[in-house]
Design a protein around this motif. Structure first.
Motif, PDB file in Angstrom:
ATOM      1  N   GLY A   1       0.941  -1.533  -0.090  1.00  0.00           N
ATOM      2  CA  GLY A   1      -0.394   0.074   0.267  1.00  0.00           C
ATOM      3  C   GLY A   1       1.418   1.349   0.281  1.00  0.00           C
ATOM      4  N   VAL A   2       0.925   1.757  -1.062  1.00  0.00           N
ATOM      5  CA  VAL A   2       1.385   3.002  -0.946  1.00  0.00           C
ATOM      6  C   VAL A   2       0.508   4.628  -0.962  1.00  0.00           C
ATOM      7  CG1 VAL A   2       2.817   2.631  -1.996  1.00  0.00           C
ATOM      8  CG2 VAL A   2       1.055   3.480  -3.309  1.00  0.00           C
ATOM      9  N   GLY A   3       1.447   5.564  -0.930  1.00  0.00           N
ATOM     10  CA  GLY A   3       0.601   6.381  -0.362  1.00  0.00           C
ATOM     11  C   GLY A   3       0.173   7.243   0.821  1.00  0.00           C
ATOM     12  N   TYR A   4      -0.813   7.738   0.970  1.00  0.00           N
ATOM     13  CA  TYR A   4      -1.456   8.453   2.758  1.00  0.00           C
ATOM     14  C   TYR A   4      -1.706   7.162   3.193  1.00  0.00           C
ATOM     15  CZ  TYR A   4      -3.254  10.600   6.379  1.00  0.00           C
ATOM     16  OH  TYR A   4      -3.379  11.097   7.748  1.00  0.00           O
ATOM     17  N   GLN A   5      -1.867   6.206   4.147  1.00  0.00           N
ATOM     18  CA  GLN A   5      -1.977   5.658   5.129  1.00  0.00           C
ATOM     19  C   GLN A   5      -2.323   4.323   4.237  1.00  0.00           C
ATOM     20  OE1 GLN A   5      -5.819   6.595   6.566  1.00  0.00           O
ATOM     21  NE2 GLN A   5      -4.157   7.787   8.771  1.00  0.00           N
ATOM     22  N   GLY A   6      -1.161   3.934   2.777  1.00  0.00           N
ATOM     23  CA  GLY A   6      -1.718   2.924   1.896  1.00  0.00           C
ATOM     24  C   GLY A   6      -2.488   2.696   1.018  1.00  0.00           C
ATOM     25  N   THR A   7      -3.423   3.943   1.109  1.00  0.00           N
ATOM     26  CA  THR A   7      -4.942   3.863   0.384  1.00  0.00           C
ATOM     27  C   THR A   7      -5.113   3.769  -0.840  1.00  0.00           C
ATOM     28  OG1 THR A   7      -4.898   6.004   0.122  1.00  0.00           O
ATOM     29  CG2 THR A   7      -5.485   5.379   2.174  1.00  0.00           C
ATOM     30  N   LEU A   8      -3.211   3.024  -1.674  1.00  0.00           N
ATOM     31  CA  LEU A   8      -3.688   3.320  -2.972  1.00  0.00           C
ATOM     32  C   LEU A   8      -2.846   2.127  -3.431  1.00  0.00           C
ATOM     33  CD1 LEU A   8      -1.628   6.739  -4.384  1.00  0.00           C
ATOM     34  CD2 LEU A   8      -4.519   5.916  -4.495  1.00  0.00           C
ATOM     35  N   GLN A   9      -3.535   0.914  -4.593  1.00  0.00           N
ATOM     36  CA  GLN A   9      -2.335  -0.052  -4.582  1.00  0.00           C
ATOM     37  C   GLN A   9      -0.858   0.400  -5.306  1.00  0.00           C
ATOM     38  OE1 GLN A   9      -4.711  -3.368  -6.553  1.00  0.00           O
ATOM     39  NE2 GLN A   9      -6.790  -2.056  -6.382  1.00  0.00           N
ATOM     40  N   GLY A  10       0.305   0.262  -4.471  1.00  0.00           N
ATOM     41  CA  GLY A  10       1.790  -0.129  -5.692  1.00  0.00           C
ATOM     42  C   GLY A  10       2.255  -1.413  -5.387  1.00  0.00           C
ATOM     43  N   ALA A  11       3.495  -0.792  -6.135  1.00  0.00           N
ATOM     44  CA  ALA A  11       4.250  -2.299  -6.330  1.00  0.00           C
ATOM     45  C   ALA A  11       5.855  -1.715  -5.296  1.00  0.00           C
ATOM     46  CB  ALA A  11       4.387  -2.600  -6.961  1.00  0.00           C
ATOM     47  N   VAL A  12       6.406  -2.811  -5.091  1.00  0.00           N
ATOM     48  CA  VAL A  12       7.368  -2.419  -4.107  1.00  0.00           C
ATOM     49  C   VAL A  12       8.848  -2.531  -4.717  1.00  0.00           C
ATOM     50  CG1 VAL A  12       9.631  -2.895  -1.790  1.00  0.00           C
ATOM     51  CG2 VAL A  12       7.612  -1.614  -1.290  1.00  0.00           C
ATOM     52  N   VAL A  13       9.803  -2.206  -5.749  1.00  0.00           N
ATOM     53  CA  VAL A  13      11.175  -3.006  -6.500  1.00  0.00           C
ATOM     54  C   VAL A  13      12.108  -3.120  -5.787  1.00  0.00           C
ATOM     55  CG1 VAL A  13      12.067  -3.608  -8.889  1.00  0.00           C
ATOM     56  CG2 VAL A  13       9.007  -2.607  -8.856  1.00  0.00           C
ATOM     57  N   ALA A  14      12.874  -3.764  -5.486  1.00  0.00           N
ATOM     58  CA  ALA A  14      13.661  -4.000  -4.354  1.00  0.00           C
ATOM     59  C   ALA A  14      14.577  -4.813  -4.966  1.00  0.00           C
ATOM     60  CB  ALA A  14      13.795  -3.841  -3.217  1.00  0.00           C
ATOM     61  N   GLU A  15      16.041  -4.033  -5.464  1.00  0.00           N
ATOM     62  CA  GLU A  15      17.213  -4.736  -5.562  1.00  0.00           C
ATOM     63  C   GLU A  15      18.459  -5.214  -5.118  1.00  0.00           C
ATOM     64  OE1 GLU A  15      20.073  -3.067  -6.293  1.00  0.00           O
ATOM     65  OE2 GLU A  15      19.185  -1.443  -6.005  1.00  0.00           O
ATOM     66  N   ARG A  16      19.512  -6.025  -5.308  1.00  0.00           N
ATOM     67  CA  ARG A  16      21.201  -6.018  -4.177  1.00  0.00           C
ATOM     68  C   ARG A  16      21.658  -6.344  -5.875  1.00  0.00           C
ATOM     69  NH1 ARG A  16      20.147 -10.090   0.188  1.00  0.00           N
ATOM     70  NH2 ARG A  16      20.549 -12.007  -1.031  1.00  0.00           N
ATOM     71  N   PRO A  17      23.078  -5.480  -5.674  1.00  0.00           N
ATOM     72  CA  PRO A  17      23.561  -6.419  -7.298  1.00  0.00           C
ATOM     73  C   PRO A  17      24.361  -8.205  -6.577  1.00  0.00           C
ATOM     74  CG  PRO A  17      24.872  -4.044  -6.290  1.00  0.00           C
ATOM     75  CD  PRO A  17      23.506  -4.905  -5.792  1.00  0.00           C
ATOM     76  N   CYS A  18      24.562  -8.562  -7.764  1.00  0.00           N
ATOM     77  CA  CYS A  18      24.825  -9.099  -8.112  1.00  0.00           C
ATOM     78  C   CYS A  18      25.713 -10.437  -8.959  1.00  0.00           C
ATOM     79  CB  CYS A  18      23.679 -10.941  -7.757  1.00  0.00           C
ATOM     80  SG  CYS A  18      22.693 -10.658  -9.078  1.00  0.00           S
ATOM     81  N   VAL A  19      26.248 -11.408  -9.068  1.00  0.00           N
ATOM     82  CA  VAL A  19      26.992 -11.932  -9.773  1.00  0.00           C
ATOM     83  C   VAL A  19      25.606 -13.267 -10.302  1.00  0.00           C
ATOM     84  CG1 VAL A  19      28.988 -11.418  -9.306  1.00  0.00           C
ATOM     85  CG2 VAL A  19      28.242 -13.514  -8.736  1.00  0.00           C
ATOM     86  N   LEU A  20      26.036 -13.517 -11.809  1.00  0.00           N
ATOM     87  CA  LEU A  20      25.149 -14.730 -11.528  1.00  0.00           C
ATOM     88  C   LEU A  20      25.539 -15.810 -11.522  1.00  0.00           C
ATOM     89  CD1 LEU A  20      24.330 -13.921 -15.988  1.00  0.00           C
ATOM     90  CD2 LEU A  20      23.312 -13.339 -13.930  1.00  0.00           C
ATOM     91  N   PRO A  21      23.758 -16.297 -10.026  1.00  0.00           N
ATOM     92  CA  PRO A  21      24.128 -17.867  -9.651  1.00  0.00           C
ATOM     93  C   PRO A  21      24.787 -18.936 -10.475  1.00  0.00           C
ATOM     94  CG  PRO A  21      22.050 -17.713  -9.550  1.00  0.00           C
ATOM     95  CD  PRO A  21      22.942 -16.080 -11.046  1.00  0.00           C
ATOM     96  N   TYR A  22      25.519 -19.794  -9.797  1.00  0.00           N
ATOM     97  CA  TYR A  22      25.829 -21.253 -10.718  1.00  0.00           C
ATOM     98  C   TYR A  22      26.980 -20.682 -11.561  1.00  0.00           C
ATOM     99  CZ  TYR A  22      21.475 -22.974  -7.964  1.00  0.00           C
ATOM    100  OH  TYR A  22      20.872 -23.848  -7.167  1.00  0.00           O
ATOM    101  N   GLU A  23      27.543 -19.700 -11.930  1.00  0.00           N
ATOM    102  CA  GLU A  23      28.087 -19.446 -12.897  1.00  0.00           C
ATOM    103  C   GLU A  23      27.553 -19.222 -14.326  1.00  0.00           C
ATOM    104  OE1 GLU A  23      31.531 -22.386 -13.002  1.00  0.00           O
ATOM    105  OE2 GLU A  23      31.755 -21.561 -10.994  1.00  0.00           O
ATOM    106  N   LEU A  24      25.974 -19.126 -13.837  1.00  0.00           N
ATOM    107  CA  LEU A  24      25.243 -19.142 -15.380  1.00  0.00           C
ATOM    108  C   LEU A  24      25.864 -17.676 -16.385  1.00  0.00           C
ATOM    109  CD1 LEU A  24      21.891 -19.611 -14.078  1.00  0.00           C
ATOM    110  CD2 LEU A  24      22.805 -20.570 -15.131  1.00  0.00           C
ATOM    111  N   THR A  25      25.753 -18.270 -17.642  1.00  0.00           N
ATOM    112  CA  THR A  25      25.886 -16.840 -18.618  1.00  0.00           C
ATOM    113  C   THR A  25      24.389 -16.581 -18.703  1.00  0.00           C
ATOM    114  OG1 THR A  25      25.689 -18.264 -20.531  1.00  0.00           O
ATOM    115  CG2 THR A  25      27.600 -17.928 -19.448  1.00  0.00           C
ATOM    116  N   GLY A  26      24.792 -14.841 -18.982  1.00  0.00           N
ATOM    117  CA  GLY A  26      23.501 -14.176 -19.816  1.00  0.00           C
ATOM    118  C   GLY A  26      22.774 -14.260 -20.389  1.00  0.00           C
ATOM    119  N   ARG A  27      23.129 -15.448 -21.445  1.00  0.00           N
ATOM    120  CA  ARG A  27      22.512 -16.077 -22.707  1.00  0.00           C
ATOM    121  C   ARG A  27      22.298 -17.041 -22.234  1.00  0.00           C
ATOM    122  NH1 ARG A  27      19.923 -14.111 -26.217  1.00  0.00           N
ATOM    123  NH2 ARG A  27      21.623 -13.562 -28.070  1.00  0.00           N
TER     124      ARG A  27
END
Length: 323
Positions: free
Chosen positions: A236-262
């Protein structure tokens, strides 16, 4: 006219204003503390919504009735422009406010009004605080209200996400979005500049809000070529969370399992249910190349079927997000 003098108990009241705003007591707790210092009979917080450019009443106490158009009517007055330019409270009735005063205040017995513009400490405008009284305000009222205005500005800050999302790891940076694409801070979280500044994130967040998903977890390659682990949560975002919203959260990483981008691209298509020829067409690869990539992916992830590969990819957020 009475004068206001400060003593230790009144200074404690100012400290309580900040505590109530920061600690969850909100507008009502903060104003109860302020009333120990400033004699007032009623108040109204008016929030400015940067997504629409309009004002609206969000919290009031002591007013028998507040007209729905009062906030926008005041914002059209010269007194409003004076308040913004000086960042100082403006008294009512004053030249240019007589009609507003007669319509919205005088019928209910108020003899004095004072409007404080609310700016955060960093200078961002969030709205207005209207104070009214049956008696003239003491001489130092404006100065005292101006002193606490940066704290009270948080009450009307509609850019903040007020419902803290549950289940977000502590080291993730975040930005909240509403459906209109307005970006909002998430309390207690460092702002993600990568998410905030990416032009495609608002549309990505809107699509998530409109979906039936409660959360999403995956990998994101930003425009600078850096990979991030991303989690998307409803909030919930805006005053007292009255609006529908989304939180987009991130942290830098290396690709897991030694996967390549492709390989991440191929794995994402597998999890979406595409066949090898469909993957080849979508990624502009030969079917033979796709098959080779899949052999490497199966080996790296320790899976022996597309079903197990899909289950693992979705559970661990190994798919590339379409931003």
């Amino acid at each position: 006219m009475a004068e206001i003098s400060l003593d230790v108990h009144q200074l404690q009241a100012f400290a309580e204003v900040g505590y109530q705003v920061a600690g969850g007591g909100g507008a009502r707790g903060a104003m109860a503390a302020l009333r120990r210092v400033v004699p007032l009979d009623a108040y109204e917080f008016v929030a400015y919504d940067p997504a629409t450019g309009r004002h609206r009443s969000v919290v009031s106490d002591g007013h028998p009735r507040i007209d729905g158009d009062a906030a926008e009517e005041y914002a059209a007055l010269d007194a409003y422009r004076t308040a913004l330019s000086t960042r100082a409270p403006v008294r009512m009735p004053a030249p240019g406010t007589e009609r507003y005063f007669r319509r919205h205040l005088a019928p209910y017995g108020w003899r004095a009004g004072l409007t404080a513009p609310l700016f955060l400490a960093e200078g961002r405008y969030t709205g207005l605080l209207h104070l009214t009284s049956r008696e003239p305000f003491p001489g130092r009222t404006g100065a005292l209200v101006a002193a606490v205005a940066p704290m009270l500005a948080h009450v009307t800050d509609l850019t903040r996400c007020v419902i803290d999302p549950v289940g977000l790891p502590p080291d993730f940076r975040a930005v909240a979005f509403d459906r209109l694409g307005a970006r909002r801070e998430v309390p207690g979280r460092e702002v993600s500049a990568a998410v905030r500044d990416d032009p495609g994130m608002a549309a990505f967040a809107r699509a998530f809000i409109d979906s039936r998903e409660l959360s999403r977890h995956g990998l994101w390659l930003d425009r600078a070529g850096r990979w991030h682990e991303v989690r998307v949560l409803r909030a919930g975002v805006g005053y007292q969370g009255t609006l529908q919203g989304a939180v987009v959260a991130e942290r830098p990483c290396v690709l897991p399992y030694e996967l390549t981008g492709r390989e991440v691209d191929v794995l994402t298509r597998v999890a979406a249910g595409d066949s090898n020829p469909q993957i080849a067409a979508a990624l502009v690869l030969s079917v033979r190349t796709v098959t080779t990539h899949l052999e490497h992916i199966f080996a790296k992830l320790g899976c022996d079927s597309r079903t197990r590969l899909t289950t693992k990819a979705l559970a661990e957020g190994l798919c590339r997000l379409d931003v």
